[in-house]
Design an enzyme around this catalytic site. Sequence first.
Site, short mmCIF file in Angstrom:
data_model
loop_
_atom_site.label_atom_id
_atom_site.label_comp_id
_atom_site.label_asym_id
_atom_site.label_seq_id
_atom_site.Cartn_x
_atom_site.Cartn_y
_atom_site.Cartn_z
N GLY A 188 -2.78 -64.25 6.16
CA GLY A 188 -1.24 -63.57 6.69
C GLY A 188 -0.23 -64.94 6.37
O GLY A 188 -0.92 -65.92 6.32
N CYS A 212 -9.07 -67.01 6.29
CA CYS A 212 -7.93 -67.81 6.28
C CYS A 212 -7.11 -67.62 7.62
O CYS A 212 -7.68 -68.11 8.68
CB CYS A 212 -7.06 -67.35 5.07
SG CYS A 212 -6.07 -68.44 4.74
N TYR A 213 -5.89 -66.88 7.54
CA TYR A 213 -5.09 -66.92 9.06
C TYR A 213 -5.91 -66.42 10.10
O TYR A 213 -5.94 -66.65 11.22
CB TYR A 213 -3.95 -65.93 8.81
CG TYR A 213 -3.05 -65.65 9.93
CD1 TYR A 213 -2.11 -66.76 10.24
CD2 TYR A 213 -3.24 -64.63 10.77
CE1 TYR A 213 -1.17 -66.62 11.30
CE2 TYR A 213 -2.51 -64.59 11.88
CZ TYR A 213 -1.50 -65.47 12.06
OH TYR A 213 -0.64 -65.36 13.19
N HIS A 265 -10.64 -67.74 0.70
CA HIS A 265 -10.77 -66.25 0.30
C HIS A 265 -12.05 -65.71 -0.34
O HIS A 265 -11.85 -65.96 -1.72
CB HIS A 265 -9.46 -66.03 -0.38
CG HIS A 265 -8.34 -66.06 0.51
ND1 HIS A 265 -7.68 -65.00 1.36
CD2 HIS A 265 -7.25 -67.13 0.80
CE1 HIS A 265 -6.55 -65.54 2.01
NE2 HIS A 265 -6.44 -66.73 1.60
N GLU A 318 -12.64 -62.76 -1.05
CA GLU A 318 -12.25 -61.60 -1.77
C GLU A 318 -11.93 -61.68 -3.21
O GLU A 318 -11.67 -60.80 -3.89
CB GLU A 318 -11.27 -60.65 -0.76
CG GLU A 318 -9.96 -61.21 -0.54
CD GLU A 318 -9.86 -62.25 0.31
OE1 GLU A 318 -10.60 -62.92 0.80
OE2 GLU A 318 -8.65 -62.44 0.89
N ASP A 357 -4.79 -39.15 -11.20
CA ASP A 357 -5.05 -38.75 -9.86
C ASP A 357 -4.82 -36.92 -9.71
O ASP A 357 -5.66 -36.28 -9.05
CB ASP A 357 -3.91 -39.31 -8.79
CG ASP A 357 -3.97 -40.79 -8.97
OD1 ASP A 357 -5.07 -41.47 -9.32
OD2 ASP A 357 -3.12 -41.42 -8.59
N LYS A 359 -7.85 -46.63 -6.52
CA LYS A 359 -7.75 -46.02 -8.01
C LYS A 359 -9.18 -46.28 -8.94
O LYS A 359 -9.65 -45.02 -9.27
CB LYS A 359 -6.91 -47.03 -8.79
CG LYS A 359 -6.37 -46.16 -10.13
CD LYS A 359 -5.33 -45.25 -9.67
CE LYS A 359 -4.81 -44.59 -11.21
NZ LYS A 359 -3.83 -43.63 -10.75
#
Length: 514
Positions: free
Chosen positions: A55, A82-83, A169, A171, A227, A370
């Site tokens: 954040g 992190c945050y 991070h 991710e 979609d 997606k």
Amino acid sequence: MDREKIVVIDFGGQYNQLVARRVRECHVYCEIYSYRTDLEQIKAMKPKGIILTGGPNSCYEEGAATCEKELFEIGVPVLGLCYGAQLMMQILGGHVCKAPVREYGKIEVTVDQTSKLFENVSEKTICWMSHNDYIEEKAPGFRVIAHTRDCPTAAAQWDEKGLYAIQFHPEVLHTVEGFKMLHNFVYRICGCVGDWKMDAFVETSIRTLREKVGKGKVLCALSGGVDSSVAAVMLSKAVGGQLTCVFVDHGLLRKNEGDEVEEVFGPSGPYDLNFIRVNAQDRFYSKLKGVEEPENKRKIIGEEFIRVFEEEAKKIGAVDFLVQGTIYPDVVESGLGGESAVIKSHHNVGGLPDYVDFKEIIEPLRELFKDEVRQVGLELGISEKLVNRQPFPGPGLGIRIIGEVTPKKVRMVQEADAIYREEIAKAGLDKTIGQYFAALTNMRSVGVMGDERTYDYAVALRAVNTVDFMTAEIAEIPFEVLSKVMNRIINEVKGINRVFYDITSKPPGTIEFE
Ligand code: XMP
């Protein structure tokens, strides 16, 4: 048995969706909630684990995003990133302050391989850091399990309580072994079995839709994009002929696209549904006459689309359900999921429901990212070509023509774009470039063709790669390919005598050329 779930608590970090996607890539279902979400609501979801995102704040500042201490005491493993890591430390009695050295970028981290979080991770591993604050003193009960040259507590754990804090991070792909770490958290620490699989999702969804719809009538606005196509096929597998799909051809689609949609979804296609194609090209062209401003064009096209759809819906009469191709990022970005502001309000968030006589909305893809929608499409047997379609704006070529839209200009940009796409595919670049298309500029200039002087339009070629659509890098196209595309466009498309290659990234540009 309930589907296992990991909850991501969002503190406003830019990677919130990425965290959830990575967890789902581990075959574990994951949802994002704002840090403001009531703790009782989170507990009621019975998550197998909780992840706190990064954040923008400093956790020691007044009014900074925070959470209740009790979150760490509910007996569910928590991973702070992190945050999130700093917040965990701060709340549990550690000390966080401005770091003497700010770390940003790829940094070598030394990890304790005996930690469950770092099982099978190399002792020295490259991780992505982006922080001004750091954990000066870990909270009591924790032990340090990773450090860098400038950061003594790059990760810490309190094993018995299942609490893990990491400063970097995992991710983002720059963290080379980040996926392994998240995989370890989800499987070794949270004890997940991995029940989030697309084939099972398809099967359950079809069954649930069938039960829900019963003998009801279903209406779907089909655009030909990924979609709405996947949603339509899923419904057709569930309820067959009870589904009617309305496809409005606004005359602003890519070359042959209207016919391609009809081939797939029309009566000679493989699906059992009622297909209505509305050829409304002239209506759209006449509304767009003389309009130059892009936002105005968007509005006019959006409104006309609603008018046309409304007329069709009236002919069909009352229906029980209206299908929408909403996907999970739409849910998060419209502020219902995480913390992020409304970013793409202009993207297909229409007022469809207001004027159709229906009882309930069905959003069969609401839980999916997606890439998962594409996997579901393949599971349903939809062709790869359709499933891997590039994003295409709702207002279509209307916004890829700078200035006034005329049928002549539509034809020019359609032809140029088709040549461009064909040559990119021939060069084998279609799988590596994220999004590419031709746009027609509003500039005319002098050229020479044979012995004739010309005064024609310039077309711009655009090609970008993007991870999240918020930023984009230019895709490099080899000069021979560009040169071939230029030659063919000038020779084959009447009205165009110059070809530009747009090398603007986003920011400062946008992905579209409008
Ligand atoms: P921009 O141009 O804002 O585009 O950088 C980001 C991504 O969104 C797509 N885009 C749209 N998609 N309806 C859509 O479904 C729209 O109106 C629309 N406008 C832009 C664009 O192609 C890019 O992928």
